[in-house]
Design a protein around this motif. Structure first.
Motif, PDB file in Angstrom:
ATOM      1  N   THR A   1       0.839  -1.200   0.000  1.00  0.00           N
ATOM      2  CA  THR A   1       0.000   0.000   0.000  1.00  0.00           C
ATOM      3  C   THR A   1       0.874   1.251   0.000  1.00  0.00           C
ATOM      4  O   THR A   1       2.101   1.171   0.158  1.00  0.00           O
ATOM      5  N   ALA A   2       0.247   2.417  -0.154  1.00  0.00           N
ATOM      6  CA  ALA A   2       0.993   3.678  -0.146  1.00  0.00           C
ATOM      7  C   ALA A   2       1.721   3.878   1.183  1.00  0.00           C
ATOM      8  O   ALA A   2       2.896   4.275   1.205  1.00  0.00           O
ATOM      9  N   ASP A   3       1.024   3.598   2.288  1.00  0.00           N
ATOM     10  CA  ASP A   3       1.669   3.732   3.599  1.00  0.00           C
ATOM     11  C   ASP A   3       2.807   2.721   3.760  1.00  0.00           C
ATOM     12  O   ASP A   3       3.862   3.041   4.314  1.00  0.00           O
ATOM     13  N   GLY A   4       2.557   1.508   3.276  1.00  0.00           N
ATOM     14  CA  GLY A   4       3.586   0.478   3.366  1.00  0.00           C
ATOM     15  C   GLY A   4       4.834   0.848   2.587  1.00  0.00           C
ATOM     16  O   GLY A   4       5.965   0.638   3.056  1.00  0.00           O
ATOM     17  N   GLN A   5       4.654   1.418   1.420  1.00  0.00           N
ATOM     18  CA  GLN A   5       5.795   1.829   0.605  1.00  0.00           C
ATOM     19  C   GLN A   5       6.533   3.012   1.235  1.00  0.00           C
ATOM     20  O   GLN A   5       7.740   3.163   1.060  1.00  0.00           O
ATOM     21  N   MET A   6       5.806   3.841   1.972  1.00  0.00           N
ATOM     22  CA  MET A   6       6.459   4.942   2.676  1.00  0.00           C
ATOM     23  C   MET A   6       7.352   4.388   3.795  1.00  0.00           C
ATOM     24  O   MET A   6       8.466   4.876   4.020  1.00  0.00           O
ATOM     25  N   VAL A   7       6.861   3.358   4.485  1.00  0.00           N
ATOM     26  CA  VAL A   7       7.659   2.706   5.518  1.00  0.00           C
ATOM     27  C   VAL A   7       8.934   2.126   4.909  1.00  0.00           C
ATOM     28  O   VAL A   7      10.030   2.277   5.458  1.00  0.00           O
TER      29      VAL A   7
ATOM     30  N   ASP B   1       3.299  11.665   8.759  1.00  0.00           N
ATOM     31  CA  ASP B   1       3.964  11.830   7.471  1.00  0.00           C
ATOM     32  C   ASP B   1       5.293  11.077   7.472  1.00  0.00           C
ATOM     33  O   ASP B   1       5.612  10.338   8.419  1.00  0.00           O
ATOM     34  N   GLU B   2       6.056  11.276   6.405  1.00  0.00           N
ATOM     35  CA  GLU B   2       7.325  10.564   6.247  1.00  0.00           C
ATOM     36  C   GLU B   2       8.306  10.872   7.374  1.00  0.00           C
ATOM     37  O   GLU B   2       9.008   9.985   7.856  1.00  0.00           O
ATOM     38  N   ALA B   3       8.343  12.134   7.797  1.00  0.00           N
ATOM     39  CA  ALA B   3       9.261  12.518   8.871  1.00  0.00           C
ATOM     40  C   ALA B   3       8.883  11.840  10.183  1.00  0.00           C
ATOM     41  O   ALA B   3       9.755  11.415  10.958  1.00  0.00           O
ATOM     42  N   GLY B   4       7.573  11.717  10.433  1.00  0.00           N
ATOM     43  CA  GLY B   4       7.120  11.039  11.638  1.00  0.00           C
ATOM     44  C   GLY B   4       7.491   9.563  11.617  1.00  0.00           C
ATOM     45  O   GLY B   4       7.880   8.988  12.646  1.00  0.00           O
ATOM     46  N   ILE B   5       7.362   8.950  10.454  1.00  0.00           N
ATOM     47  CA  ILE B   5       7.780   7.548  10.314  1.00  0.00           C
ATOM     48  C   ILE B   5       9.278   7.430  10.578  1.00  0.00           C
ATOM     49  O   ILE B   5       9.750   6.458  11.181  1.00  0.00           O
ATOM     50  N   ALA B   6      10.050   8.431  10.153  1.00  0.00           N
ATOM     51  CA  ALA B   6      11.502   8.416  10.365  1.00  0.00           C
ATOM     52  C   ALA B   6      11.856   8.462  11.847  1.00  0.00           C
ATOM     53  O   ALA B   6      12.865   7.880  12.270  1.00  0.00           O
ATOM     54  N   VAL B   7      11.044   9.152  12.651  1.00  0.00           N
ATOM     55  CA  VAL B   7      11.272   9.183  14.102  1.00  0.00           C
ATOM     56  C   VAL B   7      11.203   7.771  14.662  1.00  0.00           C
ATOM     57  O   VAL B   7      12.087   7.322  15.404  1.00  0.00           O
ATOM     58  N   VAL B   8      10.132   7.058  14.295  1.00  0.00           N
ATOM     59  CA  VAL B   8       9.935   5.691  14.778  1.00  0.00           C
ATOM     60  C   VAL B   8      10.975   4.757  14.182  1.00  0.00           C
ATOM     61  O   VAL B   8      11.551   3.908  14.889  1.00  0.00           O
ATOM     62  N   MET B   9      11.259   4.907  12.893  1.00  0.00           N
ATOM     63  CA  MET B   9      12.222   4.039  12.221  1.00  0.00           C
ATOM     64  C   MET B   9      13.609   4.172  12.843  1.00  0.00           C
ATOM     65  O   MET B   9      14.288   3.173  13.106  1.00  0.00           O
ATOM     66  N   GLY B  10      14.032   5.412  13.085  1.00  0.00           N
ATOM     67  CA  GLY B  10      15.336   5.620  13.694  1.00  0.00           C
ATOM     68  C   GLY B  10      15.412   4.978  15.061  1.00  0.00           C
ATOM     69  O   GLY B  10      16.417   4.339  15.409  1.00  0.00           O
ATOM     70  N   HIS B  11      14.348   5.119  15.821  1.00  0.00           N
ATOM     71  CA  HIS B  11      14.276   4.537  17.161  1.00  0.00           C
ATOM     72  C   HIS B  11      14.380   3.013  17.110  1.00  0.00           C
ATOM     73  O   HIS B  11      15.152   2.400  17.865  1.00  0.00           O
TER      74      HIS B  11
END
Length: 267
Positions: A58-64, A125-135
């Motif tokens: 999905t669009a969200d999945g591809q953003m992840v 958004d993408e930046a918010g996902i980056a917060v979680v991803m980095g963590h």
């Protein structure tokens, strides 16, 4: 005499089984090698994907996936530039989104990441996902899972720990893995300690900055996370974790260093 031998064995294990967390430099217990741990993690990750509804297409999945690739690439570049590439040996990055109305995400040892759809609205958004991803990537890079499993091995006893370390008791090792990570019938993984969470926050802030995401969005993410739990029980992502206000305050203390990494990412 037997107790003395056991004490000497335990002391020897502690002395010769210490490692350092990349970037933070904190000493940690490492009674098991990643060469033994990662195959277990990869098998359990596949089980989670088979049992859940994966919506990575999905669009969200591809953003992840996009964010995951940016963060992992930045981490690999940093580790190589600082002579730490051996810390990534055996890693096999993978990023998936699972349809489940739970505010959570996690990363298995070796770089196997899972987000749940319930956390996407909080990310925004993408930046918010980056917060979680980095963590989450920070948990894997800091070997928090290996440390927790090592502590479990000590609690299990010196002889059992020695058997696991020498590969002589695979069943015990499997049980210790399940106890440490909480996988197998449970949603995601067990929460890490407050010490590990704050360390992952700090490292994750730097990782997202290295990937070119503005780290200044991180405190606002934790404010949204707190709001997500204002109607009752806190989100799974906050279970047994430090409070959002404390996390935001600690992140702001680290912001000067993170901004330096962010500026470097633009060059």
């Amino acid at each position: 005499m037997f107790k003395k031998i056991m004490f000497l064995m335990a002391f020897g294990i502690l002395v010769y089984s210490c490692a350092k967390v990349p970037m933070s430099g904190r000493n940690q217990l490492a009674l098991i090698d990643n060469a033994e741990l990662l195959p277990l993690a990869f098998v359990e990750y596949e089980k989670v994907l088979k049992e859940g509804k994966v919506v990575t297409n999905t669009a969200d999945g591809q953003m992840v996936v996009k964010v995951g690739k940016r963060v992992s690439a930045a981490v690999e570049k940093y580790m190589k530039a600082n002579g730490l590439e051996s810390e990534l040996q055996g890693f096999s990055w993978e990023f998936n989104l699972i349809e489940e109305a739970v505010v959570n995400a996690w990363c298995m040892p070796g770089g196997k990441v899972a987000f749940y759809t319930g956390i996407i609205p909080v990310c925004q958004d993408e930046a918010g996902i980056a917060v979680v991803m980095g963590h989450e990537v920070a948990h894997a890079l800091a070997n928090h899972g290996r440390e927790r499993m090592s502590n479990g091995m000590l609690m299990n006893g010196v002889l059992g720990s020695a058997q696991v370390a020498m590969g002589q008791n695979p069943t015990l090792m499997q049980n210790l893995f399940l106890q440490a990570f909480g996988v197998g019938g449970q949603l995601g993984m067990l929460s890490f300690s407050r010490k590990h969470e704050l360390e992952a926050d700090q490292l994750g802030l730097n990782f997202m900055a290295l990937a070119g995401y503005d780290p200044r969005v991180a405190p606002a993410f934790w404010e949204r996370m707190e709001a997500a739990g204002s109607g009752g029980a806190p989100p799974e992502f906050l279970s047994t974790h430090p409070g959002p206000k404390r996390r935001a305050a600690e992140l702001n203390k680290q912001m000067v260093i993170a901004m330096e990494y962010y500026e470097q990412s633009k060059k």
